[in-house]
Design an enzyme around this catalytic site. Structure first.
Site, short mmCIF file in Angstrom:
data_model
loop_
_atom_site.label_atom_id
_atom_site.label_comp_id
_atom_site.label_asym_id
_atom_site.label_seq_id
_atom_site.Cartn_x
_atom_site.Cartn_y
_atom_site.Cartn_z
N GLU A 1 -20.17 2.48 -0.84
CA GLU A 1 -19.00 2.77 -1.67
C GLU A 1 -19.30 2.34 -3.11
OE1 GLU A 1 -15.90 4.19 -1.69
OE2 GLU A 1 -15.85 3.44 -3.75
N SER B 1 0.84 9.70 -2.17
CA SER B 1 2.24 9.40 -1.84
C SER B 1 2.39 8.46 -0.64
CB SER B 1 3.01 10.69 -1.52
OG SER B 1 2.90 11.60 -2.58
N HIS C 1 2.07 13.12 7.01
CA HIS C 1 2.69 14.44 7.03
C HIS C 1 2.86 14.97 8.45
CE1 HIS C 1 2.87 15.29 2.75
NE2 HIS C 1 1.69 14.68 2.61
N SER D 1 -4.86 16.43 0.26
CA SER D 1 -3.67 16.35 1.08
C SER D 1 -3.65 17.47 2.12
CB SER D 1 -2.42 16.49 0.19
OG SER D 1 -1.26 16.48 0.97
N CYS E 1 2.76 -15.69 -6.55
CA CYS E 1 3.36 -14.49 -7.16
C CYS E 1 4.87 -14.62 -7.03
CB CYS E 1 2.86 -13.23 -6.45
SG CYS E 1 3.77 -11.73 -6.84
N CYS F 1 7.33 -12.66 -8.14
CA CYS F 1 8.14 -11.47 -7.87
C CYS F 1 8.14 -11.13 -6.39
CB CYS F 1 7.61 -10.27 -8.65
SG CYS F 1 7.57 -10.52 -10.42
#
Lengths: 488, 425
Positions: A33, A47, A51, A345, A407, A409
Site C-alpha cells: 500500500e 458515503s 447498497h 460504487s 479528545c 469533543c
C-alpha cells in the site's frame, strides 16, 4: 529476496477484503500500500453505504457482487466487529414524472432479487422522515450504513492478525514476470510473488501498464462531500436519495446519516484530469448545500464541520454516459496476474463478494488449504463514550489511562489513542488515530487533542516530532524543535 | 444471593463547583470563597491551571487590573496562588462529562468517575478556535494548517516548530501575536490576511506585532484556496469588495508551508447545551441576568464561555461577579427571580451581556458595537425613558465596551424591553 505466494497491490477495501479472505489459508500473502495506512483513497472517502443492488443493470457484475456482498455484511460485522446499521433508504420523487423513475428502479431491483421494495406516498414518508420534502418515495429496507474506513481497517487488521504482511508507504515501481514468478520492485526493496492481484484502484491502469499494454482508460470522477455537526443528527433517520441523474452513471447528491451521528451531503460528480486532485471547491460546496436543501428545506446554514472528496475510478468516459461494469479478470498473456479494474460504487458493498470471487480464481492457480489457526473474530473494544458508568469505572481501576480524556469533543481517552497507535498494521500517522478511535473528528477538528496525541506519540512510541505526519509519507506535521531547543 | 459488584463512584458535596480552571474559573473560585462559599472546587481537564495563559508568554496581562504588565504564566500564577492560599480544591486532568438540573456533576479522571453535588455551578469552560470549515475554505487538505492557538501551544509549551513559511489568516490578537512569535523563532512570516477593512485585534498588537517587524497586513483580503497534496504548498489570496465577495482577477498565489487560522473564537458550551440552558445566538454563550446566572437556576457563567473577551483583566472582573453570585446563591435559599426585562441590542449594537435584568439597581453591561466609528453616543432606553447616555470618542467592534447603569425600579414594572443603541453625535 522475500517471496510471497500472493501479492496484493493496494490496501483499499478491495485489497483488504481479499487479504482477509486469503488469510484463512496456508499461504504467504503480502499487501503493498503506497499510503501510510489502509483505506487511504476512495475506500475512506465515500458515503459509507451498504447498497441494496437496485441501481445496477440486472446481470451486470456490479449488480451481482453488490447483492451478494450486501447479504454477507451482517455476518462479517458480527465477526469483525465494525459498525453497521440497516437504516434503510428512501429514493424520493419530486413529481409524477420522477415516480416513473422510481417504478423503473423498483423493477430493476426486483429483477436483481432485492427484497422489500415499496413505493410509499408522501404522508407515509413524512411519518418516518418529517424533515424531508417529496411527492413519493421508494423504500429500500436492505440498504445500510457502515464506517467505510473502519470496515477496511477491520478487514486489514484481521488479515494482519492472521499473518498477512502489510507493507505501508510502499509504492510499486516496476512489475515483471520472470519464469513462474513475478518480480515486484518497490521503494522499500524487491519482492517475488507467484500470483499478483492488482487492486490498486485509481492506479489500476498504471499497474497493468507495467506488465502489458492496457486496453482501457481510467476516467477519474471526483465526488465532494460536506460533513454536518452531530447536533443535527435528528434531521433524518434513513438515507435520502434523489432519483439518479440520467446518463451520468452516478447516484446524485444524497443525504446520508453516519453511525457516528454526523450527516453527509454529497457526492458531486466531476470528471477531472488528475486522479490525485482531491480538492474541494467553493462552487461544489455551495451546490451540494443547495441540492441538499431541496430535499431537506430546514437544513441549517452553519452546520458544516468538514468537507472532503473521493475519486471514483470509472472505466467509461463522460461522453459515453459514465457507466461501465467492473472488470475482474486474469491477464490472458500473463497467467497469475489478476486485475480488478474500475471498482467504483458499489465497491464497498461488493468487496466481500469480490474477495470470494478472487479466491475462486486463485484456487485454480495455487492449491489452497485452510489453516486451523485462522482467527475469524476481531474484537473491537467499546469506546469509552459508549460504556456504562460501571464499565468506565472498572477500566479506569485497571488502567488510569482510561480516565484521561484526550479528545474533548468525542470523549476519547488516552488508552484508546494508545490502542489505536498499537495497531497490527503499524500505521502511525495522525489520521490512523482519527480513523480508529475518532480523536480529532469532532467539531473542534483537533484543536484540543492534537497536542495530546503528539505527546503520546513521543512518550509511548518514541517518535521524533520531525517524523510525525498527518496522513501520508510527506505530510509532515512539524519542522522539528524550535531554534532554542536545537542548540541544546 | 450474590451481591452485584458496586461501582465505586467517588462522591462529593460542595457549595460551589467551577468547571474550568482558566483565568475565569480561578477568579470566580477565589471570589466565591471570599464571599462566603465554604467549599469550592475547580475542575479542569488539563494537567495545569490557567487555561490558555501558560502558552501566552508575551506580556500585557494585568495592566488594567493591577497596573503591572505581566506575562500570561505570571498572571495565571497570581490567581493560582490566591486559590491555593484559600484552600480551594483543585481537580486537574479531570473532564466534566455532564451535569444535571439538580446540579450533580459527573466527571472523570485517572482515579475514576466522580459525582459532585454542588449548590451552585460556575461555567468557565472557555472557548475553542474556529476552524477552516467555519469559513469554508476550499481546496486540498494537507498538513500545515493550524489554528493560531494550537500553533502557539506547540511553540511555547512543547518547543515544536509548526512551520517555516507562514501565512496567517485573520488578524485577531492570537494571530497577530503568533506572527511576531514565529518571526522570533526564525520563521518567514509572509503576511497576515484580513477580510475586514480593519484589523480585528487590538491596535497595540497591530503596531507591536506586525508594523515593528515589517510583516505585511492584507486588509480586505481572504484566502480562497489551499493547495498541497501532502504538506501545504501554496495558498491563494484575493481581494474582497464591501459585501465581502471575492473580486475576480485579484487572486494571488503565495507559496508557503503553513497556514495559521486566527478566525475568531467560539464559546464552549456543549455542557450547557446538553442540559438545555439557553444560548445567545450572537455571543455564543448562555443568556444570563445581571448576576451572570444562566436560565438554569443556580448555574452561572463567566469568562470566554459566556462571551469572548478582549483582555483577561476585564474577563477576571466579570468572573468575580459570577463567583460572588454563586457564593450567595449557595448560601441563601433565594426567592424565585422572575425575568423582569430583557436588554435588546438596537441600532449599531451587536450584543449586550447580561441579556436579562431580574432586579433593579446597579448593573454592569458589556457590549460590542457593529462597526467602527467616532464621536458616538450610547443610549439605553425603556420606551421613551432614557436610562443611560454616554459619549464615546471612538468605538470599534474589536474593543468591548463596559458601562455601569443604574436601572430604576419603575422602569422594570412597566415590563418594557431595555434597548441599547448607538447614535452618531
Amino acid at each position: 529476496m522475500k517471496n510471497f505466494q500472493v501479492a496484493i497491490i493496494g490496501g483499499g477495501v478491495i485489497g483488504s477484503a481479499i487479504a482477509r479472505e486469503l488469510s484463512m489459508f496456508k499461504l504467504d500473502v503480502a499487501v503493498f500500500e503506497m499510503g501510510s495506512d489502509v483505506a487511504s483513497g476512495a475506500s475512506k472517502a465515500n458515503s459509507g453505504v451498504v447498497h441494496s443492488g437496485i441501481n445496477s443493470p440486472t446481470s451486470s457484475l456490479k449488480a451481482r457482487f453488490c447483492v451478494e456482498g450486501n447479504k454477507m455484511f451482517q455476518s462479517l460485522a458480527n465477526e469483525l466487529d465494525f459498525p453497521l446499521q440497516w437504516v434503510g433508504k428512501y429514493i424520493i420523487a419530486k413529481n409524477e414524472e420522477e415516480v416513473r423513475d422510481l417504478e423503473h428502479l423498483k423493477k430493476v431491483g426486483m429483477n436483481n432479487n432485492v427484497p422489500g421494495l415499496e413505493i410509499k406516498n408522501r404522508s407515509e414518508v413524512k411519518k418516518k422522515e418529517p424533515n424531508v420534502s417529496c411527492f413519493k418515495a421508494l423504500w429500500i429496507p436492505t440498504a445500510g450504513i457502515t464506517l467505510p474506513y473502519q470496515f477496511t481497517i477491520a478487514l486489514a487488521e484481521n488479515a494482519a492478525e492472521n499473518n498477512v504482511v502489510f507493507f505501508l508507504e510502499t509504492k510499486i515501481t516496476d512489475l515483471k514476470k520472470q519464469k513462474n514468478l513475478f518480480l515486484i520492485k518497490t521503494n522499500k526493496g524487491d519482492f517475488q510473488a507467484g500470483v499478483v492481484v492488482n487492486a490498486a484502484g485509481l492506479n489500476c491502469r498504471e499497474v497493468v501498464s507495467m506488465m502489458e499494454e492496457p486496453d482501457f482508460q481510467v476516467y477519474p470522477c471526483r465526488g465532494e462531500y460536506l460533513v454536518l455537526d452531530k447536533n443535527y443528527s435528528s434531521l433524518i433517520n434513513s438515507m435520502i436519495y434523489p432519483v439518479p441523474v440520467k446518463g451520468s452513471g452516478v447516484l446524485g447528491v444524497h443525504i446520508t446519516p453516519t453511525i457516528e451521528g454526523n450527516i453527509l451531503l454529497g457526492p458531486s460528480a466531476e470528471f477531472i484530469g488528475d486522479p490525485y486532485d482531491k480538492r474541494t471547491t467553493n462552487e461544489t460546496m455551495n451546490t451540494l448545500f443547495l441540492e441538499a436543501r431541496g430535499i431537506i428545506p430546514s437544513l441549517p446554514d452553519k452546520a458544516v464541520i468538514n468537507a472532503y472528496s473521493g475519486i471514483r475510478c470509472k472505466l467509461a468516459s463522460p461522453e459515453s454516459g459514465g457507466w461501465a461494469d467492473y472488470r475482474i479478470e486474469e491477464s490472458k498473456n500473463m497467467p497469475g496476474f489478476i486485475n480488478l479494474l474500475g471498482i467504483e460504487s458499489p465497491g464497498l458493498t461488493a468487496a466481500p463478494a469480490i474477495a470470494k470471487e478472487i479466491i475462486k480464481m486463485i484456487s485454480h492457480l495455487i492449491e489452497l488449504n485452510k489453516k486451523n489457526s485462522f482467527k475469524s473474530r476481531r474484537h473491537r473494544r467499546k469506546r469509552f463514550s459508549e460504556m456504562s458508568a460501571e464499565e468506565q469505572s472498572n477500566l479506569i481501576k485497571k488502567d488510569e489511562k482510561w480516565g484521561r480524556i484526550v479528545c474533548r469533543c468525542e470523549h476519547v481517552t488516552e488508552a484508546e489513542v494508545i490502542e489505536a497507535l498499537s495497531n497490527p498494521l503499524e500505521a502511525r500517522v495522525l489520521s490512523s488515530v482519527k480513523y480508529r478511535c475518532r480523536a480529532g473528528m469532532g467539531r473542534c477538528q483537533g484543536g484540543f487533542c492534537t497536542q495530546h496525541i503528539v505527546r503520546i506519540m513521543e512518550e509511548h512510541f518514541n517518535m521524533d516530532v520531525a517524523d510525525m505526519r498527518l496522513k501520508s509519507p510527506n505530510s509532515n506535521l512539524f519542522y522539528g524543535k524550535t531554534r532554542g531547543n536545537q542548540s541544546d | 444471593m450474590v451481591k452485584p459488584e458496586v461501582i465505586k463512584v467517588i462522591d462529593y458535596t460542595v457549595d460551589v463547583a467551577v468547571i474550568g480552571g482558566g483565568p475565569a474559573g480561578l477568579a470566580a473560585a477565589v471570589s466565591a470563597h471570599e464571599h462566603g462559599a465554604k467549599s469550592v472546587v475547580v475542575i479542569d481537564r488539563n494537567s495545569w491551571l490557567g487555561g490558555i495563559l501558560p502558552q501566552c508568554i508575551h506580556d500585557g496581562f494585568g495592566v488594567e487590573e493591577t497596573g503591572t504588565s505581566m506575562t500570561g504564566p505570571e498572571y495565571a500564577e497570581m490567581y493560582i496562588e490566591m486559590a491555593e492560599k484559600q484552600g480551594i480544591d483543585i481537580m486537574k486532568e479531570t473532564m466534566v462529562l455532564q451535569f444535571d438540573k439538580k446540579r450533580e456533576i459527573t466527571a472523570v479522571n485517572k482515579k475514576g468517575l466522580h459525582k459532585i453535588k454542588a449548590s451552585a455551578i460556575v461555567l468557565a469552560m472557555g472557548c475553542r478556535e474556529k476552524t477552516r470549515w467555519n469559513v469554508m475554505i476550499s481546496g486540498d487538505r494537507p498538513s500545515g494548517i493550524y489554528t493560531a492557538g494550537v500553533a502557539q501551544a506547540f511553540i511555547n509549551l512543547y518547543n515544536i516548530m509548526p512551520g517555516k513559511n507562514v501565512i496567517i489568516l485573520g488578524s485577531g490578537d492570537v494571530g497577530l501575536i503568533m506572527a511576531r512569535r514565529l518571526k522570533f523563532e526564525g520563521a518567514n512570516v509572509l503576511g497576515v490576511v484580513e477580510i475586514l477593512p480593519y484589523a480585528s485585534g487590538l491596535p497595540r498588537n497591530v503596531v507591536q506585532c506586525l508594523e515593528d517587524y515589517d510583516i505585511p497586513l492584507f486588509l480586505n483580503h481572504t484566502v480562497t484556496c489551499i493547495d498541497g497534496k501532502e504538506r501545504l504548498e501554496q495558498v491563494t489570496i484575493a481581494q474582497v469588495d464591501g459585501e465581502m465577495n471575492i473580486i475576480s482577477g485579484t487572486e494571488k498565489k503565495i507559496e508557503c508551508d503553513t497556514l495559521l487560522l486566527s478566525l475568531g473564537l467560539i464559546p464552549e458550551n456543549e455542557l450547557a447545551n446538553n442540559i438545555g440552558i439557553e444560548i445567545d445566538n450572537i455571543t455564543g454563550g448562555p443568556t444570563v441576568n445581571q448576576y451572570l446566572e444562566t436560565t438554569l437556576s443556580g448555574v452561572f457563567a463567566c469568562g470566554n464561555c459566556l462571551q469572548v473577551y478582549d483582555t483577561v483583566d476585564v474577563l477576571s472582573a466579570d468572573a468575580e461577579n459570577a463567583g460572588r453570585s454563586a457564593a450567595k446563591n449557595s448560601a441563601i435559599q433565594k426567592k424565585d427571580k422572575k425575568i423582569i426585562a430583557k436588554i435588546v441590542p438596537g441600532k449599531g449594537i451587536r450584543y449586550v451581556v447580561p441579556q436579562i435584568i431580574s432586579e433593579p439597581g446597579k448593573v454592569h453591561l458589556t457590549l460590542r458595537v457593529e462597526k467602527p466609528g467616532e464621536s458616538s453616543v450610547l443610549h439605553m432606553v425603556a420606551g421613551d425613558k432614557e436610562i443611560l447616555k454616554k459619549r464615546l470618542a471612538w468605538v470599534n467592534p474589536a474593543n468591548m465596551i463596559g458601562v455601569d447603569v443604574d436601572i430604576p425600579h419603575e422602569v422594570l414594572t412597566s415590563t418594557q424591553n431595555l434597548e441599547v443603541i448607538l447614535v452618531d453625535r
